[in-house]
Enzyme design. Structure first.
Site, PDB file in Angstrom:
ATOM      1  N   ARG A  66      28.976  77.470  89.239  1.00 32.69           N
ATOM      2  CA  ARG A  66      28.260  78.508  90.000  1.00 32.69           C
ATOM      3  C   ARG A  66      26.902  78.703  89.354  1.00 32.69           C
ATOM      4  O   ARG A  66      26.724  79.596  88.535  1.00 32.69           O
ATOM      5  CB  ARG A  66      29.077  79.797  89.947  1.00 32.69           C
ATOM      6  CG  ARG A  66      29.229  80.400  91.330  1.00 32.69           C
ATOM      7  CD  ARG A  66      30.335  81.361  91.355  1.00 32.69           C
ATOM      8  NE  ARG A  66      29.903  82.696  90.973  1.00 32.69           N
ATOM      9  CZ  ARG A  66      30.698  83.745  90.952  1.00 32.69           C
ATOM     10  NH1 ARG A  66      31.966  83.609  91.284  1.00 32.69           N
ATOM     11  NH2 ARG A  66      30.268  84.927  90.615  1.00 32.69           N
ATOM     12  N   LYS A 169      46.209  72.398  79.497  1.00 35.74           N
ATOM     13  CA  LYS A 169      47.076  73.495  79.094  1.00 35.74           C
ATOM     14  C   LYS A 169      46.255  74.779  78.931  1.00 35.74           C
ATOM     15  O   LYS A 169      45.043  74.663  78.755  1.00 35.74           O
ATOM     16  CB  LYS A 169      47.819  73.127  77.820  1.00 35.74           C
ATOM     17  CG  LYS A 169      47.008  73.334  76.529  1.00 35.74           C
ATOM     18  CD  LYS A 169      47.892  73.129  75.352  1.00 35.74           C
ATOM     19  CE  LYS A 169      47.189  73.280  74.059  1.00 35.74           C
ATOM     20  NZ  LYS A 169      46.606  74.533  73.697  1.00 35.74           N
ATOM     21  N   HIS A 199      46.426  66.600  74.644  1.00 33.64           N
ATOM     22  CA  HIS A 199      45.558  65.591  74.043  1.00 33.64           C
ATOM     23  C   HIS A 199      46.218  64.886  72.861  1.00 33.64           C
ATOM     24  O   HIS A 199      45.806  63.800  72.475  1.00 33.64           O
ATOM     25  CB  HIS A 199      44.187  66.176  73.675  1.00 33.64           C
ATOM     26  CG  HIS A 199      44.188  67.010  72.436  1.00 33.64           C
ATOM     27  ND1 HIS A 199      44.657  68.299  72.404  1.00 33.64           N
ATOM     28  CD2 HIS A 199      43.777  66.740  71.167  1.00 33.64           C
ATOM     29  CE1 HIS A 199      44.525  68.773  71.176  1.00 33.64           C
ATOM     30  NE2 HIS A 199      43.997  67.847  70.413  1.00 33.64           N
ATOM     31  N   LYS A 203      46.232  60.441  71.200  1.00 36.85           N
ATOM     32  CA  LYS A 203      45.856  59.977  69.857  1.00 36.85           C
ATOM     33  C   LYS A 203      46.560  58.642  69.588  1.00 36.85           C
ATOM     34  O   LYS A 203      47.761  58.507  69.851  1.00 36.85           O
ATOM     35  CB  LYS A 203      46.267  61.003  68.796  1.00 36.85           C
ATOM     36  CG  LYS A 203      45.477  62.312  68.875  1.00 36.85           C
ATOM     37  CD  LYS A 203      45.945  63.289  67.809  1.00 36.85           C
ATOM     38  CE  LYS A 203      45.378  64.677  68.018  1.00 36.85           C
ATOM     39  NZ  LYS A 203      44.066  64.918  67.462  1.00 36.85           N
ATOM     40  N   GLU A 237      45.876  73.119  60.236  1.00 37.81           N
ATOM     41  CA  GLU A 237      44.432  73.103  60.493  1.00 37.81           C
ATOM     42  C   GLU A 237      43.741  73.950  59.444  1.00 37.81           C
ATOM     43  O   GLU A 237      44.296  74.971  59.010  1.00 37.81           O
ATOM     44  CB  GLU A 237      44.130  73.711  61.862  1.00 37.81           C
ATOM     45  CG  GLU A 237      44.680  72.903  63.015  1.00 37.81           C
ATOM     46  CD  GLU A 237      44.218  73.488  64.329  1.00 37.81           C
ATOM     47  OE1 GLU A 237      43.142  73.087  64.785  1.00 37.81           O
ATOM     48  OE2 GLU A 237      44.914  74.371  64.870  1.00 37.81           O
ATOM     49  N   ASP A 256      50.232  78.128  71.651  1.00 38.85           N
ATOM     50  CA  ASP A 256      49.074  77.241  71.520  1.00 38.85           C
ATOM     51  C   ASP A 256      49.459  75.858  70.977  1.00 38.85           C
ATOM     52  O   ASP A 256      48.864  74.862  71.365  1.00 38.85           O
ATOM     53  CB  ASP A 256      48.044  77.902  70.586  1.00 38.85           C
ATOM     54  CG  ASP A 256      46.719  77.158  70.555  1.00 38.85           C
ATOM     55  OD1 ASP A 256      46.214  76.817  71.642  1.00 38.85           O
ATOM     56  OD2 ASP A 256      46.187  76.904  69.452  1.00 38.85           O
ATOM     57  N   HIS A 261      52.108  70.466  71.594  1.00 37.02           N
ATOM     58  CA  HIS A 261      51.922  69.378  70.635  1.00 37.02           C
ATOM     59  C   HIS A 261      53.148  69.155  69.729  1.00 37.02           C
ATOM     60  O   HIS A 261      53.591  68.030  69.554  1.00 37.02           O
ATOM     61  CB  HIS A 261      50.699  69.636  69.748  1.00 37.02           C
ATOM     62  CG  HIS A 261      49.465  70.007  70.519  1.00 37.02           C
ATOM     63  ND1 HIS A 261      49.140  69.437  71.727  1.00 37.02           N
ATOM     64  CD2 HIS A 261      48.466  70.887  70.251  1.00 37.02           C
ATOM     65  CE1 HIS A 261      47.997  69.945  72.162  1.00 37.02           C
ATOM     66  NE2 HIS A 261      47.576  70.836  71.289  1.00 37.02           N
TER      67      HIS A 261
END
Ligand code: BG6
Length: 509
Positions: A66, A169, A199, A203, A237, A256, A261
């Site tokens: 937009r 997701k 994703h 990998k 992480e 999450d 995953h």
């Protein structure tokens, strides 16, 4: 000890490109094309695929947003965005394939205009398919799907090209919402035209789990409850929530990372050999694993939330100090869980899963811990216990596979050492890991669903987590304890106990 187990066969990028299948001419429509995902992941990936000559001989990327823009200003905008992403030379001919359509995704007229634009491009560029990439907030998915159907963009009528949709997701926030989204999707498109992205499946190292297991013979006889003591899956992480406060606070680590995953990794490690290396047999085998996992329970779950920490003279804010997060938020940013896969292969073998933000290092690893020898003939000669063998699949970074085993320490006496044989991806193949999105986008163009998530996997994964989804947040079933980087803190108090009570310990990094 560190040795590469393969004979290195270094392939150059052009050689790799020649091995790829080239998709047929089609259009990729990116809905939400000026958003963060599109700029951060999609445009750099498309530019890379274009440069590698992997995209169809004729293709168009139709970018919907937009904004007051036209093809020219769009191309300038994306050129600048690619430069910011570190792409110094934009591949020749790439920007000319980008086209702009201004539109409000809840407005019916927009879909009619989009259809006309697609008809024109399909005719001019002889395109035979169109892929819709939903790079929008998931709350918009139902609206977009309905309007697409009203405009006839979900079938070949008027466009005479095949449609597919690529969805990101989160696929719902719990079992109920996932069922409802899947129903909505299936009312306009059959499942085989839906590409749900996780994703992690793109990998290389994750794809390699099935190659390792089913292209070799010597792992399989030991891959079961007779030989495996337990499995650890770690997805750690070092980053925090990186400005994604409003999304993250509604999700937390279970939604999450675990629902997608981690359960994907678990199902690839635990699944039975599929009859063929094809999308549906592989999905069937993975879903059978999820079906064998009893509902999670609170006794087998530890939750944490990162606290503020002073690192190298710099203060890193705690989760509750991040923008958009309330000072009493109970959303977990860390979880460790013990799961069982209750089938003939795995009965009694625990799978310990842990994932968290702001941990001391970024590391994703699956460690298969084998059983100890039944009787040690060395016992009278050795002070220490024999270490059990482990097979470690290092998914990222430092990608590779290693096996540890006992060996005789040189010398006249019997003294043993644990050594490691190591396969290193980079050393073996001489190329770094390609971006997961490149594989996935290419596969969606080609129509290969092997690396995408089927609707029943999504629902079964929500079923596994259902009893504990709100364990930290509102229900307060489990305390959400703080953890911090200071002193190499790999999770909150209580995380070690999850294994110690079973006579085991977490792997250290
Ligand atoms: C995403 C999560 O799916 O995966 C993020 O939403 C997380 O919170 C990311 O940071 C991790 O991906 P990777 O590829 O960096 O391990």
């Amino acid at each position: 000890m560190s040795e590469t187990l393969v004979t290195p066969k270094v392939l150059s990028q052009p050689e790799l490109s020649l091995m790829e299948e080239r998709p047929e001419p089609c259009a990729l429509v990116i809905l939400g094309g000026m958003g963060d995902l599109a700029h951060r992941k999609l445009y750099p990936t498309l530019a890379y695929l274009h440069q590698q000559n992997l995209l169809p001989s004729s293709y168009a990327v139709v970018i919907v947003a937009r904004r007051d823009m036209n093809d020219e200003s769009l191309r300038q905008n994306i050129g600048e965005s690619l430069a910011k992403a570190g792409i110094k030379e934009i591949p020749a001919g790439f920007l000319e394939r980008l086209f702009f359509v201004n539109g409000d995704l809840s407005d019916r007229d927009f879909y009619a205009r989009l259809k006309t634009r697609l008809q024109e491009l399909s005719k001019d560029m002889r395109l035979s398919g169109h892929l819709f990439y939903f790079a929008t907030s998931p709350t918009l998915y139902p609206v977009i799907l309905r309007k697409m159907a009203e405009a006839g963009l979900n079938n070949q009528e008027g466009l005479s090209t095949w449609p597919r949709v690529i969805i990101e997701k989160p696929f719902g926030t719990d079992l109920e919402s996932a069922i409802s989204i899947n129903k909505e999707i299936h009312s306009i498109l059959p499942e085989n035209q839906v590409y749900r992205i996780d994703h992690y499946l793109g990998k290389e190292t994750v794809q390699n789990i099935l190659i390792l297991r089913f292209a070799n013979t010597f792992f399989e006889p030991a891959w079961n409850r007779d030989h495996v003591d337990h499995v650890q899956i770690t997805v750690a992480e070092s980053i925090g929530i990186e400005g994604r406060g409003p999304y993250y606070d509604q999700s937390g680590i279970l939604r999450d990372m675990f629902q997608n995953h981690l359960l994907q990794l678990l199902s690839l490690v635990a699944m039975e050999p599929p009859a063929r290396f094809q999308a549906d047999p592989i999905s069937d085998a993975k879903i059978n694993i999820l079906r064998a996992i009893p509902d999670m329970n609170a006794q087998n779950l530890v939750l944490g939330q990162y606290a503020g920490a002073q690192i190298d003279g710099k203060y890193l804010p705690g989760y509750r100090e991040e923008t958009g997060i309330s000072s009493d938020s109970r959303t977990p940013t860390f979880a460790a869980a013990k799961l069982e896969v209750d089938n003939w292969r795995w009965h009694g073998v625990p799978f310990y899963l842990r994932s968290g933000k702001r941990l001391p290092r970024r590391v994703t690893e699956i460690a298969v811990h084998f059983k100890h020898v039944p009787v040690s003939i060395f016992k009278p000669l050795l002070a220490e216990e024999l270490a059990a063998n482990t097979l470690k699949l290092r998914l990222q970074p430092d990608e590779g596979v290693s096996v540890s085993f006992e060996t005789k320490h040189p010398g006249s006496k019997i003294s043993l050492s644990t050594v490691t044989m190591n396969f290193d991806y980079y050393k073996a193949f001489g190329i770094s890991q390609p971006e997961a999105y490149a594989r996935l986008i290419l596969d969606a163009f080609i129509g290969d669903r092997t690396l995408f998530t089927r609707s029943d996997f999504v629902e079964e994964a929500w079923r596994v987590l259902a009893p504990v989804l709100e364990a930290g947040n509102k229900s307060k079933i489990i305390p959400v304890r703080p953890y911090g980087l200071t002193g190499g803190d790999w999770g909150p108090h209580g995380v070690g106990e999850l294994l110690v009570r079973d006579g085991r310990t977490w792997d250290h990094f």
